[in-house]
Design an enzyme around this catalytic site. Structure first.
Site, PDB file in Angstrom:
ATOM      1  N   LYS A  67     -68.977 -84.806   0.427  1.00 54.20           N
ATOM      2  CA  LYS A  67     -68.406 -84.794  -0.919  1.00 54.20           C
ATOM      3  C   LYS A  67     -69.264 -85.687  -1.810  1.00 54.20           C
ATOM      4  O   LYS A  67     -69.411 -86.882  -1.554  1.00 54.20           O
ATOM      5  CB  LYS A  67     -66.965 -85.294  -0.909  1.00 54.20           C
ATOM      6  CG  LYS A  67     -66.296 -85.256  -2.277  1.00 54.20           C
ATOM      7  CD  LYS A  67     -64.851 -85.727  -2.186  1.00 54.20           C
ATOM      8  CE  LYS A  67     -64.180 -85.692  -3.545  1.00 54.20           C
ATOM      9  NZ  LYS A  67     -62.770 -86.198  -3.465  1.00 54.20           N
TER      10      LYS A  67
ATOM     11  N   LYS B 281     -68.570 -80.231  -1.035  1.00 55.35           N
ATOM     12  CA  LYS B 281     -67.995 -80.254  -2.378  1.00 55.35           C
ATOM     13  C   LYS B 281     -68.896 -81.063  -3.294  1.00 55.35           C
ATOM     14  O   LYS B 281     -69.297 -82.173  -2.916  1.00 55.35           O
ATOM     15  CB  LYS B 281     -66.601 -80.879  -2.326  1.00 55.35           C
ATOM     16  CG  LYS B 281     -65.861 -80.909  -3.647  1.00 55.35           C
ATOM     17  CD  LYS B 281     -64.487 -81.549  -3.487  1.00 55.35           C
ATOM     18  CE  LYS B 281     -63.760 -81.573  -4.829  1.00 55.35           C
ATOM     19  NZ  LYS B 281     -62.450 -82.255  -4.732  1.00 55.35           N
TER      20      LYS B 281
END
Length: 335
Positions: free
Chosen positions: A204, A259
């Site tokens: 992320k 992400k």
């Protein structure tokens, strides 16, 4: 890397032949996008009969639990396998110790129980992080202006247990604290919750594409212009993503997430090729907002852009995609 054998040259070889007809294009298509690839992120708020449009995400709304149940039924009817539930917590409940995150009767837990009762066969994914509950807007506890790791992990374990006990099928830690996957796995197993899966936000990045999401859950104002660079990844790094994924798999992650999505498809490809594990990506709020704004201005064909963008995820190696376009994509795919 594929080693291509020699082929006949033009005009013996004409690449356009297989593109001539719809049937032949379908016959030689290399990748398939289906409703089975879709996970729908949804936002829940307190109240009854409440629907609040997220201004920076036209077409996306926060809904109260009763309406969330209706949305869950709609998702199931469309064949969408799972939803991911994110809370927009009342500001009065946000505290420096994020105590509401471990309240068994908090907004998320009540939402999960209601959806599971009404639509038992729909998968439910719950975010594990403190930013919806933290008055500082961070994913972890803040002490002396620094997000501390180990004390945060202790709370994340308790948060995971109450969400799993409420009926959550997949615990999805998005906090990026070190060591949290092993700790959560052990906590779940010790609580008799061994069947609950862990989807780790393993890679992320500290991205500018999260802005509209933070509007939706109300963490942007709490963050007060700060950033999350001390725990989320540097967008310049790719080898580091592989180390993060390897660690999380070793600690017990069942699936991993990259992400954001479209700007990081190179990471998806490297992860899938390196580990061959269930690999997901999140088409985040900023990606959605850009496409939607362009479509509303007549600069993009929305339907075509949605399916093309999702196919890009599949082409990169994604097994599933979290996308706010899931209901629209499901309808388009059913035509």
């Amino acid at each position: 890397m594929t080693n291509f054998l020699p082929h006949a040259e033009f005009p013996l070889t004409r690449m356009r032949r297989n593109r001539r007809d719809d049937w032949s294009r379908r016959l030689v298509s290399e990748h398939r996008l289906s409703v089975d690839d879709l996970i729908w992120p949804v936002f829940v708020v307190e109240g009854n009969g409440v629907r609040q449009e997220v201004a920076s995400m036209p077409g996306v709304s926060r809904v109260s639990i009763d309406l969330l149940v209706d949305e869950a039924r709609r998702a199931a009817d469309l064949g969408i396998p799972a939803i991911a539930v994110f809370p927009s917590v009342e500001p009065s409940l946000k505290t420096p110790d994020a105590a509401e995150a471990v309240n068994p009767n908090n907004l998320v837990c009540r939402a999960v129980r209601a959806v599971k009762k009404a639509v038992p066969n729909l998968g439910i994914i719950c975010d594990v992080a403190l930013d919806p509950y933290n008055s500082d807007g961070h994913d972890g506890l803040v002490i002396d202006n620094y997000v501390v790791n180990d004390a945060t992990v202790e709370i994340l374990c308790r948060q995971s247990i109450i969400q799993a006990e409420a009926g959550c099928d997949v615990i999805a830690p998005s906090d990026m604290m070190d060591g949290r996957i092993k700790a959560i796995r052990q906590a779940l197993d010790s609580a008799g919750l061994e069947p609950v899966r862990i989807l780790s936000y393993a890679a992320k990045y500290a991205s500018a594409f999260y802005g509209p999401f933070r509007d939706a859950v109300g963490s942007k104002s709490a963050l007060k212009g700060g950033d999350k660079k001390t725990y989320q990844m540097d967008p310049a790094n790719t080898d580091e993503a592989l180390r993060e994924v390897a660690l999380d798999l070793a600690e017990g992650a069942d699936m991993i997430m990259v992400k954001p999505g479209l700007p990081y498809l190179d990471i998806v490809r490297r992860v899938k090729e390196s580990f061959a594990v269930p690999t997901l990506a999140y088409q985040v709020s900023g990606e959605y907002a850009m496409m939607k704004a362009a479509a509303l201005n007549g600069w993009l064909d929305w339907d075509k852009a949605v399916l093309e963008s999702l196919m890009a995820f599949k082409r990169a190696g994604c097994d599933a995609i979290l996308t706010y376009t899931a209901p629209e994509a499901a309808r388009l795919l059913s035509r």
